[in-house]
Scaffold this motif. Sequence first.
Motif, PDB file in Angstrom:
ATOM      1  N   GLY A  48       0.810  -1.221   0.000  1.00  0.00           N
ATOM      2  CA  GLY A  48       0.000   0.000   0.000  1.00  0.00           C
ATOM      3  C   GLY A  48       0.837   1.262   0.000  1.00  0.00           C
ATOM      4  O   GLY A  48       0.475   2.261  -0.637  1.00  0.00           O
ATOM      5  N   ILE A  49       1.964   1.235   0.716  1.00  0.00           N
ATOM      6  CA  ILE A  49       2.860   2.396   0.746  1.00  0.00           C
ATOM      7  C   ILE A  49       3.565   2.562  -0.593  1.00  0.00           C
ATOM      8  O   ILE A  49       3.680   3.666  -1.131  1.00  0.00           O
ATOM      9  N   LEU A  50       4.026   1.459  -1.145  1.00  0.00           N
ATOM     10  CA  LEU A  50       4.806   1.496  -2.389  1.00  0.00           C
ATOM     11  C   LEU A  50       3.985   1.997  -3.568  1.00  0.00           C
ATOM     12  O   LEU A  50       4.467   2.795  -4.385  1.00  0.00           O
ATOM     13  N   PHE A  51       2.721   1.571  -3.664  1.00  0.00           N
ATOM     14  CA  PHE A  51       1.919   1.885  -4.852  1.00  0.00           C
ATOM     15  C   PHE A  51       0.844   2.932  -4.590  1.00  0.00           C
ATOM     16  O   PHE A  51      -0.063   3.088  -5.414  1.00  0.00           O
ATOM     17  N   ASN A  52       0.926   3.650  -3.486  1.00  0.00           N
ATOM     18  CA  ASN A  52      -0.100   4.650  -3.177  1.00  0.00           C
ATOM     19  C   ASN A  52      -0.206   5.702  -4.274  1.00  0.00           C
ATOM     20  O   ASN A  52      -1.290   5.961  -4.805  1.00  0.00           O
ATOM     21  N   ASN A  53       0.916   6.331  -4.641  1.00  0.00           N
ATOM     22  CA  ASN A  53       0.894   7.374  -5.667  1.00  0.00           C
ATOM     23  C   ASN A  53       0.499   6.816  -7.030  1.00  0.00           C
ATOM     24  O   ASN A  53      -0.147   7.501  -7.831  1.00  0.00           O
ATOM     25  N   PHE A  54       0.899   5.582  -7.294  1.00  0.00           N
ATOM     26  CA  PHE A  54       0.544   4.944  -8.572  1.00  0.00           C
ATOM     27  C   PHE A  54      -0.967   4.848  -8.714  1.00  0.00           C
ATOM     28  O   PHE A  54      -1.525   5.173  -9.771  1.00  0.00           O
ATOM     29  N   GLY A 105       8.130 -11.152 -12.407  1.00  0.00           N
ATOM     30  CA  GLY A 105       7.068 -10.225 -12.035  1.00  0.00           C
ATOM     31  C   GLY A 105       7.619  -8.897 -11.544  1.00  0.00           C
ATOM     32  O   GLY A 105       7.079  -7.830 -11.873  1.00  0.00           O
ATOM     33  N   ASP A 106       8.717  -8.951 -10.756  1.00  0.00           N
ATOM     34  CA  ASP A 106       9.365  -7.722 -10.287  1.00  0.00           C
ATOM     35  C   ASP A 106       9.876  -6.887 -11.450  1.00  0.00           C
ATOM     36  O   ASP A 106       9.712  -5.659 -11.490  1.00  0.00           O
ATOM     37  N   ILE A 107      10.538  -7.546 -12.400  1.00  0.00           N
ATOM     38  CA  ILE A 107      11.124  -6.824 -13.541  1.00  0.00           C
ATOM     39  C   ILE A 107      10.034  -6.149 -14.364  1.00  0.00           C
ATOM     40  O   ILE A 107      10.143  -4.964 -14.720  1.00  0.00           O
ATOM     41  N   LEU A 108       8.978  -6.872 -14.671  1.00  0.00           N
ATOM     42  CA  LEU A 108       7.895  -6.302 -15.483  1.00  0.00           C
ATOM     43  C   LEU A 108       7.141  -5.203 -14.740  1.00  0.00           C
ATOM     44  O   LEU A 108       6.655  -4.245 -15.368  1.00  0.00           O
ATOM     45  N   THR A 109       7.068  -5.316 -13.409  1.00  0.00           N
ATOM     46  CA  THR A 109       6.361  -4.298 -12.626  1.00  0.00           C
ATOM     47  C   THR A 109       7.043  -2.937 -12.709  1.00  0.00           C
ATOM     48  O   THR A 109       6.396  -1.892 -12.581  1.00  0.00           O
ATOM     49  N   ILE A 110       8.344  -2.918 -12.927  1.00  0.00           N
ATOM     50  CA  ILE A 110       9.078  -1.652 -13.038  1.00  0.00           C
ATOM     51  C   ILE A 110       8.516  -0.783 -14.159  1.00  0.00           C
ATOM     52  O   ILE A 110       8.520   0.451 -14.074  1.00  0.00           O
ATOM     53  N   PHE A 111       7.993  -1.408 -15.192  1.00  0.00           N
ATOM     54  CA  PHE A 111       7.582  -0.669 -16.391  1.00  0.00           C
ATOM     55  C   PHE A 111       6.069  -0.484 -16.509  1.00  0.00           C
ATOM     56  O   PHE A 111       5.590  -0.006 -17.534  1.00  0.00           O
ATOM     57  N   VAL A 112       5.301  -0.859 -15.484  1.00  0.00           N
ATOM     58  CA  VAL A 112       3.845  -0.766 -15.602  1.00  0.00           C
ATOM     59  C   VAL A 112       3.391   0.688 -15.648  1.00  0.00           C
ATOM     60  O   VAL A 112       3.990   1.566 -15.014  1.00  0.00           O
ATOM     61  N   LEU A 174      13.374   4.544   0.575  1.00  0.00           N
ATOM     62  CA  LEU A 174      13.789   4.396  -0.820  1.00  0.00           C
ATOM     63  C   LEU A 174      12.958   5.280  -1.743  1.00  0.00           C
ATOM     64  O   LEU A 174      13.488   5.861  -2.703  1.00  0.00           O
ATOM     65  N   LEU A 175      11.657   5.391  -1.467  1.00  0.00           N
ATOM     66  CA  LEU A 175      10.812   6.258  -2.298  1.00  0.00           C
ATOM     67  C   LEU A 175      11.241   7.715  -2.209  1.00  0.00           C
ATOM     68  O   LEU A 175      11.239   8.436  -3.213  1.00  0.00           O
ATOM     69  N   SER A 176      11.617   8.156  -1.023  1.00  0.00           N
ATOM     70  CA  SER A 176      12.035   9.550  -0.845  1.00  0.00           C
ATOM     71  C   SER A 176      13.400   9.817  -1.471  1.00  0.00           C
ATOM     72  O   SER A 176      13.662  10.936  -1.917  1.00  0.00           O
ATOM     73  N   GLU A 177      14.250   8.802  -1.509  1.00  0.00           N
ATOM     74  CA  GLU A 177      15.617   9.003  -2.016  1.00  0.00           C
ATOM     75  C   GLU A 177      15.749   8.717  -3.507  1.00  0.00           C
ATOM     76  O   GLU A 177      16.510   9.393  -4.210  1.00  0.00           O
ATOM     77  N   TYR A 178      15.039   7.710  -4.013  1.00  0.00           N
ATOM     78  CA  TYR A 178      15.270   7.243  -5.387  1.00  0.00           C
ATOM     79  C   TYR A 178      14.034   7.301  -6.274  1.00  0.00           C
ATOM     80  O   TYR A 178      14.149   7.096  -7.484  1.00  0.00           O
ATOM     81  N   GLY A 179      12.874   7.541  -5.723  1.00  0.00           N
ATOM     82  CA  GLY A 179      11.675   7.593  -6.537  1.00  0.00           C
ATOM     83  C   GLY A 179      11.058   6.227  -6.758  1.00  0.00           C
ATOM     84  O   GLY A 179      11.593   5.184  -6.364  1.00  0.00           O
ATOM     85  N   PHE A 180       9.904   6.211  -7.406  1.00  0.00           N
ATOM     86  CA  PHE A 180       9.088   5.005  -7.538  1.00  0.00           C
ATOM     87  C   PHE A 180       9.772   3.928  -8.374  1.00  0.00           C
ATOM     88  O   PHE A 180       9.918   2.782  -7.934  1.00  0.00           O
ATOM     89  N   ARG A 181      10.223   4.266  -9.577  1.00  0.00           N
ATOM     90  CA  ARG A 181      10.769   3.251 -10.485  1.00  0.00           C
ATOM     91  C   ARG A 181      12.062   2.645  -9.957  1.00  0.00           C
ATOM     92  O   ARG A 181      12.267   1.434 -10.018  1.00  0.00           O
ATOM     93  N   ALA A 185      13.144  -1.178  -8.857  1.00  0.00           N
ATOM     94  CA  ALA A 185      14.339  -1.847  -9.361  1.00  0.00           C
ATOM     95  C   ALA A 185      15.195  -2.389  -8.208  1.00  0.00           C
ATOM     96  O   ALA A 185      15.740  -3.503  -8.288  1.00  0.00           O
ATOM     97  N   LEU A 186      15.316  -1.629  -7.134  1.00  0.00           N
ATOM     98  CA  LEU A 186      16.103  -2.069  -5.980  1.00  0.00           C
ATOM     99  C   LEU A 186      15.432  -3.262  -5.292  1.00  0.00           C
ATOM    100  O   LEU A 186      16.112  -4.200  -4.839  1.00  0.00           O
ATOM    101  N   ILE A 187      14.102  -3.245  -5.209  1.00  0.00           N
ATOM    102  CA  ILE A 187      13.374  -4.384  -4.634  1.00  0.00           C
ATOM    103  C   ILE A 187      13.587  -5.633  -5.489  1.00  0.00           C
ATOM    104  O   ILE A 187      13.772  -6.740  -4.972  1.00  0.00           O
TER     105      ILE A 187
END
Length: 470
Positions: A48-54, A105-112, A174-181, A185-187
Amino acid sequence: MDEAFAHLEGNTQGKKSVTSPDGGWGYAVCIGVGFTFMLGFGSSNAFGILFNNFFIEQDGASGLPLVIGIYNGALSISGFLSGIALKKYSFRQVGLVGAGLFVLGDILTIFVERTYQLAFTFGVIRGAGFGVMIPVSFTAFNCYFTKKRTAMMSANQTMSSMASITFPILVTFLLSEYGFRWTLALIMAVDLHLVFAMLVMHPVEWHQIEVQGCQDKEMSHVCDVKSPKKKCINTDIFDESIIKMLPGDDNVIEIKSSSTRHESIQKSIIKVIYDNVELDLLKDPRFVSTLIGLGFAFVSDVTYLAMEPMLLFSYGYTKMQVATCVMIGAIADLIARFCLAVFTYFYTVDSKTLFFAGTCVTMLLRIALVTSDNLYFVIGITAVSGLVRCSVQVLFPLVLVTAAPDRFPAALALHILFSGFLMLMADPLIGVIYEATGSYVNCFIAMSFCCLVCVVIWTVEYIVYRKRDS
């Protein structure tokens, strides 16, 4: 010995018998299991935290229950199919397929860019990958440990709980330092460790210890050397932390090539499922009552974990405040698990009664959470929810085994299938409720209704059978 069948066959040479190592390479397997649940549950807990803005950028948060429902549905169905695959293939072969799907699934999620894309990459592919790895982890762990089983599983549960505590804060940073995408990628990079976690799942026969003679009690967990197509079973104890997720009976399914060549793929799949699901269990009203109650309680629990951050964001909380609330709930859950383990060590409890009481309290807490947006009130409700949540997560295997004490693998298979299909239907419906009302209040009331279904059905069961038994 071929690796694909090594975990199904026994050693018949001489009069020596073999037993689980209870150490050695088993410690590597234990670490692999720990990493599997750390990375699988940890990142999902911060969904929920990771994809809130999405979701805000899309058409609102109505897509979140849809994605979560698909994720858990894919997890449940693939977990059932993984149990079948383990009868033919090795731990590593099945596990690496699961790890590959998870990372893909992680790799493809980066580009959704859209919700339906996330539902496919995160929901279907990633959920199926995790579902495949769960039976592999539990089954390999069961075969490697007997005497040290409880201690090692407690260590694994601690690792999983620590991940649930730290991941929300980590994702927020991580969201505050590197942004969503880049956070995605780090996850993904961290989740690559699942490949190594599955690589250590050697067939237990590679590391078993030879012992002289064969005493019934000591060797009850060893594969039957007279029946090489039997799997390892420990008949001494049942530990609620260990779930051997292999549905159906203990015989390997043998399909004659002459018959399957003339069957369509659809009929073959139906045949495999039919051979591994003992539908006659559904003739028992008590079992059906237990199955339905557990399923609806799980829908409420899983959906709550995903939607609570979205509710708190709607209250105007910062990401750090939301992460702190989620972390407090995870800490409370860990404390409750420890206290429950200590209490049940000294006292015997009725698992179904405790589960029922926890579900009743949970039903009230879901409603209480939407009555006030005061930060300290929300923290208090979240903490109590974490304390009560362990009654659902820890006790459900014991509740299930009381409903079908002699047929637990078959009962578990039915639970996996029912819960999976129920989540596929109920979670998107909760999303429709949000879309129609634009309010999280009604969504949390719907979650309370799921708990109410369990409470009502089990109350009716108690009243009916109390009169019959008296």
